[in-house]
Design a protein around this motif. Structure first.
Motif, mmCIF file in Angstrom:
data_model
loop_
_atom_site.group_PDB
_atom_site.id
_atom_site.type_symbol
_atom_site.label_atom_id
_atom_site.label_comp_id
_atom_site.label_asym_id
_atom_site.label_seq_id
_atom_site.Cartn_x
_atom_site.Cartn_y
_atom_site.Cartn_z
ATOM 1 N N PHE A 23 0.844 -1.195 0.000
ATOM 2 C CA PHE A 23 0.000 0.000 0.000
ATOM 3 C C PHE A 23 0.875 1.238 0.000
ATOM 4 O O PHE A 23 2.063 1.161 0.322
ATOM 5 C CB PHE A 23 -0.890 0.023 1.249
ATOM 6 N N GLY A 69 -2.187 -8.741 8.264
ATOM 7 C CA GLY A 69 -2.546 -8.901 6.860
ATOM 8 C C GLY A 69 -3.722 -9.834 6.604
ATOM 9 O O GLY A 69 -3.995 -10.189 5.456
ATOM 10 N N LYS A 70 -4.470 -10.202 7.634
ATOM 11 C CA LYS A 70 -5.576 -11.150 7.459
ATOM 12 C C LYS A 70 -6.660 -10.576 6.537
ATOM 13 O O LYS A 70 -7.080 -11.232 5.575
ATOM 14 C CB LYS A 70 -6.210 -11.494 8.825
ATOM 15 N N SER A 71 -7.091 -9.369 6.854
ATOM 16 C CA SER A 71 -8.153 -8.771 6.034
ATOM 17 C C SER A 71 -7.681 -8.601 4.598
ATOM 18 O O SER A 71 -8.409 -8.907 3.649
ATOM 19 C CB SER A 71 -8.550 -7.397 6.570
ATOM 20 N N THR A 72 -6.472 -8.101 4.459
ATOM 21 C CA THR A 72 -5.937 -7.878 3.117
ATOM 22 C C THR A 72 -5.943 -9.181 2.326
ATOM 23 O O THR A 72 -6.345 -9.208 1.166
ATOM 24 C CB THR A 72 -4.517 -7.305 3.228
ATOM 25 N N GLY A 92 -3.141 -6.201 12.097
ATOM 26 C CA GLY A 92 -2.137 -5.618 11.209
ATOM 27 C C GLY A 92 -1.275 -6.641 10.518
ATOM 28 O O GLY A 92 -0.391 -6.298 9.734
ATOM 29 N N ALA A 139 1.762 -5.191 3.139
ATOM 30 C CA ALA A 139 0.739 -5.871 3.935
ATOM 31 C C ALA A 139 0.821 -7.377 3.771
ATOM 32 O O ALA A 139 0.596 -8.136 4.720
ATOM 33 C CB ALA A 139 -0.642 -5.369 3.545
HETATM 34 N N1 LIG Z 1 -6.287 0.345 2.234
HETATM 35 C C1 LIG Z 1 -5.114 0.361 2.903
HETATM 36 N N2 LIG Z 1 -4.249 1.376 2.715
HETATM 37 C C2 LIG Z 1 -3.060 1.405 3.367
HETATM 38 N N3 LIG Z 1 -2.640 0.447 4.204
HETATM 39 C C3 LIG Z 1 -3.457 -0.587 4.441
HETATM 40 C C4 LIG Z 1 -4.734 -0.701 3.803
HETATM 41 N N4 LIG Z 1 -5.336 -1.850 4.209
HETATM 42 C C5 LIG Z 1 -4.462 -2.414 5.073
HETATM 43 N N5 LIG Z 1 -3.336 -1.687 5.210
HETATM 44 C C6 LIG Z 1 -2.174 -2.012 6.034
HETATM 45 O O1 LIG Z 1 -1.842 -3.348 5.755
HETATM 46 C C7 LIG Z 1 -1.479 -4.020 6.931
HETATM 47 C C8 LIG Z 1 -2.333 -5.266 7.113
HETATM 48 O O2 LIG Z 1 -3.655 -4.840 7.415
HETATM 49 P P1 LIG Z 1 -4.873 -5.822 7.586
HETATM 50 O O3 LIG Z 1 -4.910 -6.754 6.455
HETATM 51 O O4 LIG Z 1 -6.085 -4.991 7.816
HETATM 52 O O5 LIG Z 1 -4.506 -6.603 8.911
HETATM 53 P P2 LIG Z 1 -5.439 -7.468 9.865
HETATM 54 O O6 LIG Z 1 -6.743 -7.674 9.173
HETATM 55 O O7 LIG Z 1 -4.680 -8.711 10.096
HETATM 56 O O8 LIG Z 1 -5.586 -6.678 11.105
HETATM 57 C C9 LIG Z 1 -1.607 -3.030 8.069
HETATM 58 O O9 LIG Z 1 -0.318 -2.508 8.328
HETATM 59 C C10 LIG Z 1 -2.500 -1.976 7.503
HETATM 60 O O10 LIG Z 1 -2.179 -0.735 8.048
#
Ligand SMILES: Nc1ncnc2c1ncn2[C@@H]1O[C@H](COP(=O)(O)OP(=O)(O)O)[C@@H](O)[C@H]1O
Ligand SMILES: [Mg+2]
Lengths: 578, 289
Positions: B34, B64-67, B62, B41
């Motif tokens: 990102f 990367g699960k959601s990503t 943080g 991520a």
């Molecule tokens: N749309 C985005 N823009 C910038 N950074 C992002 C975005 N989505 C996620 N991140 C970053 O990617 C990393 C992984 O995030 P995420 O997948 O949400 O983690 P989790 O779901 O495990 O908490 C984090 O550091 C987060 O800040």
């Protein structure tokens, strides 16, 4: 001993910018008051001319509506209603798609957005009366021109607010809809529109109220409705009838305002809470006091408990495949039906010939071509000086309105009014003042004091006063009690409490409302001249009458530029301050 | 130090075939950055999920699960590598193809992402939008059979009574059940659930999780669910994947041989050189949405 730097606030860049703007505004105000001849000498003149004015005023009482004109007047009043109602509907039909097309989260292609936005900006900056003036030439004298004028002008505000509302929706539910594999139209409806519905209802009703105020005057230029009769009486110096019609207009506007408020309450009283997120700055500005956090929370709690009860009593029937006829659903459906029927009536009854629509619309391109000036010969010294007058009228009226509105709004706010009775009287007075369209006031004033910028400024100031006190009073009512209690406990009296406890809290929203007021005032000042209130309106009217199309187009262009610039500057200052 | 070393070799005990039709999801060397590369991520993630598997992804907030999950239905597109879902490469699909893939891949969000103003049944019915053409302005515009299907799905999550009630008048757990019913209404082959119970109370969490898994097992749906509470996962998951800073640090079947310690490697904090600095972090920390 604290050193002096601790006692006085340091001069930051922001602070100097702020004070510079304040100073500039005061200089502009002084200049404009002088320009419209309302400085001390001008006021003395009003008093010197008072016997004559009084004489003219006494010719207006008692107000009177001649019985032989009764049918004509009834028809004209109904026409005015139809113009406003169908015009708002037209504004919605055109404004909503344009608003959606200019929203960043809906339309990814910047050129399409820019195009839609341009139409919206132009419609907003051009007063309905100016559209009416042009459409009368194109579609003939009558209801059609008025309806179209209201509709086209309404696009502006509706489009702008719809864009704001769409851009403010919660992206989460929309993502939920997209994730099911929905197509773009399905996403638009289920993901976006269904979140916007309460805001759209608010916008529509607010626009309807505004259109009910601007429709009565349209007849003045031949665009149908009661304005024509107003003009007839004013022209033939029948002052008693003039006042009679004015009162009739005010009564109608008050009734419609109350109806609209009732509808708003019936539809949104409960659901106001789910306006997505915080309403945006523009939405807040336009809708002013309609979003009140304190009330919102209270409504939300009532709503929660009410729904719990409902769910328990309805548990047997709710497994059916059709929605149960709950009270809520009956209410919403009947209101919808009433509006639909009113719309059908508004379109059918005034007997608008389709041939006229087709005819006029076919001539539209060549008409626009004729309005487009080929050179600058239309830009005369007179035009320039009238344009400056127009700006001065707008500024002076804003200043005068604020001068009276700031103290008065404290009387009209429930939490600062010295007593319940004063509060109610003030609110009632405010409602009445707000329901007199400023152009109608101008008609009366022109009759009483004679034409000119001075008259226009006073009339506009009254209209603006009604407009702004409501916004001010509503924001005062939103001030937090806690801070006031703190000030109270120091033993402050009522006035000190208002000044120390409330004013700082509401000052930012007051400033921002005042800038919006200036915006509105400049818009109105461009058309005051049509009824004799000074400014560019006079040349506009005479150009239209004498069929000087290039001049007409040129003046419209000037109005657009001025209104647009004022809006940009006001937005810029607002952003600096907040 | 058993797991610290084996993260790249030994722990990955999962064996998968690559024949088409067998795997629901195949992720290969997936990288997602990102802010033009500043945030990494996902950092080279690869795994395969056979159809019918119940997979849980754990990791700190943080990690990367959601990503990762959002790549599997095209809400994100990969920076590098590929995600193949139901034999389709997600990043190479046209808009239309992506929509039809999304019909087969349900998504349950942490924040429910239902439209609060609409009734429960309308929200559930919106799960069927992918099957029909054009928008639907009211519940009555869906066919009768769809409406009764929606009531059935609401019945499964125990909310048929509230079908015609506005969704925002329901409690959080109920709202998430409506979201689950909407996903089931899609008749998906895969359900992606991104911390579906993270914003619910602990007791409610268990119930909602059970419901989700039970329905998916009944319908033979492959599940990829991210969680940050391990205990919620161990009861029913077939397999566990652990993410740390965008890398897979654990990939193991859930059986008797799996110990609590094995799992805790995911929550170890490493200093920049990769040496372990503390045993584990507080796992009760809630993740950001
Ligand atoms: N749309 C985005 N823009 C910038 N950074 C992002 C975005 N989505 C996620 N991140 C970053 O990617 C990393 C992984 O995030 P995420 O997948 O949400 O983690 P989790 O779901 O495990 O908490 C984090 O550091 C987060 O800040
Ligand atoms: Mg997450």
């Amino acid at each position: 001993m604290p050193n002096p730097e601790q006692i006085s606030r340091p001069w930051t860049r922001q602070r100097s910018q702020l004070w510079f703007s304040v100073l500039a505004i005061f200089v502009l105000l002084a200049w404009s008051i002088n320009r419209v001849d309302l400085s001390l000498g001008g006021i003395v003149e009003i008093f010197e001319g008072w016997p004559e004015t009084q004489n003219l005023l006494s010719r207006m009482v008692p107000p009177f509506i001649p019985s032989e004109d009764f049918t004509v007047i009834t028809k004209a009043a109904l026409d005015t209603f139809f113009i406003a109602f169908a015009g708002t509907a037209l504004g919605l039909v055109l404004g909503i798609p344009l608003g959606l097309l200019s929203a960043r989260n809906i339309m990814p292609f910047a050129p399409v957005r820019a195009f839609a936005r341009a139409i919206v900006v132009f419609s907003r900056a051009t007063p309905a009366l100016v559209f009416a003036l042009c459409f009368v030439r194109l579609y003939g004298i009558g209801v059609l021109a008025g309806l179209l004028a209201i509709g086209i002008h309404s696009i502006g505000m509706i489009g702008k607010l719809i864009t704001d509302a769409a851009e403010e929706i919660d992206p989460g539910p929309r993502e939920g809809v997209i994730a099911t594999g929905a197509g773009s139209l399905q996403d638009l409806y289920t993901g976006i529109w269904s979140q916007m519905v309460p805001t759209v209802i608010s916008i529509s009703l607010y626009r309807l109220e505004l259109d009910f105020r601007s429709a009565p005057i349209l007849g003045w230029v031949g665009a149908g409705g009661i304005g024509l009769i107003l003009r007839g009486y004013a022209g033939s110096l029948r002052y008693q009838e003039l006042l009679g019609i004015t009162i009739l207009i005010v009564v109608l506007v008050v009734i419609l305002e109350i109806l609209s408020a009732t509808t708003r309450h019936a539809l949104l009283g409960k659901t106001e809470t789910d306006l997505p997120g915080k309403p945006g700055r523009m939405t807040q500005l336009f809708l002013g006091g309609t979003t009140r956090p304190g009330k919102k929370i209270a409504d939300w709690m009532i709503n929660k408990s009410a729904n719990k009860e409902a769910s328990e009593s309805e548990s047997q029937i709710s497994r059916s495949l059709t929605p149960p006829w709950t009270r809520e659903r009956i209410k919403v459906n009947s209101i919808g039906l009433i509006f639909f029927v009113l719309l059908i009536i508004s379109v059918l009854v005034p007997d608008i010939a389709t041939s006229r629509i087709v005819d006029g619309s076919q001539k539209l391109p060549s008409y626009i071509a004729r309005l487009t000036p080929n050179d600058w010969s239309w830009f005369t010294d007179r035009l320039f000086s009238d344009m400056i007058d127009t700006i001065a009228i707008g500024f002076a009226a804003t200043g005068i309105a604020l001068l009276f509105a700031i103290p008065f709004s404290f009387l009209a706010a429930s939490n600062t009014a010295p007593g319940r009775f004063i509060y109610l009287i003030s609110r009632l007075f405010m409602l009445l003042v707000r329901c007199v369209p400023e152009l109608v006031v101008a008609v009366i004033f022109v009759a009483a004091i004679g034409p000119g910028p001075k008259t226009g400024t006073l009339a506009l100031a009254i209209g603006m006063f009604g407009f702004i006190t409501k916004l001010f009073a509503d924001s005062i009512e939103e001030a937090r009690q806690g801070i006031r209690d703190g000030v109270n406990s120091t033993g402050a009296n009522r006035l000190q409490e208002s000044v120390t406890g409330v004013l700082p809290q509401v000052a930012p929203s007051m400033v921002s409302h005042s800038l919006y007021l200036l915006d509105v005032a400049i818009r109105s000042s461009t058309i005051l001249g049509i009824v004799g209130g000074g400014g560019i309106g006079f040349l506009l009217m005479s150009a239209a009458k004498r069929l000087y199309f290039e001049t007409l187009g040129g003046i419209i262009f000037c109005i657009f530029v001025v209104v647009f610039l004022v809006e940009i500057i006001a937005t810029w200052i607002r952003r600096k301050i907040i | 130090m058993k797991f610290g070393k084996s993260a790249s070799s030994g722990v990955v005990r999962q064996e998968n075939s690559t024949t088409p039709g067998v795997n629901a999801v195949e992720v290969t060397d997936l990288v997602k950055t990102f802010d033009s590369g500043k945030i990494r991520a996902l950092d080279g993630v690869s795994f395969k999920v056979p159809k019918g598997q119940l997979l849980v992804i754990i990791g700190l907030s943080g990690s990367g699960k959601s990503t990762l999950l959002r790549h599997l239905n095209g809400l994100h597109l990969p920076t590098e590598g590929s995600a193949i879902v139901l034999d389709e490469n997600v990043s190479s699909l046209s808009r239309k193809e992506l929509r039809s893939l999304r019909r087969d891949v349900g998504f349950v969000f942490q924040q429910f992402n239902i439209v609060g103003r609409l009734t429960c049944i309308e929200n559930v019915l919106s799960g069927a939008l992918g099957r029909i053409w054009g928008p639907r302005i009211s519940a009555l515009m869906y066919s009768k059979s769809m409406r009764s299907e929606a009531i059935e799905q609401l019945e499964r999550v125990g909310l048929a009574d509230k079908a015609w009630q506005r969704t925002d008048t329901l409690s959080g757990g109920e709202q998430q059940r409506v979201a689950i019913a909407r996903t089931l209404m899609q008749k998906p082959q895969i359900v992606l659930a991104d911390e579906p119970v993270a914003s619910l109370d602990p007791e409610i969490s268990g119930q909602v999780m059970d419901l989700l898994v039970q329905c998916c097992i009944e319908d033979g749906i492959t599940v990829l669910c991210s969680l940050h509470q391990v205990d919620l996962a161990l009861g029913w998951a077939n397999r566990l994947i652990g993410l740390r800073a965008g890398k897979i640090v654990l990939d193991t079947p859930v059986d008797e041989s799996l110990s609590q310690e094995d799992v805790m490697v995911v929550y170890q904090q490493l200093d920049p050189e990769g040496t372990k600095t503390s045993e584990y972090l507080d796992t009760s920390e809630t993740s950001s949405p």
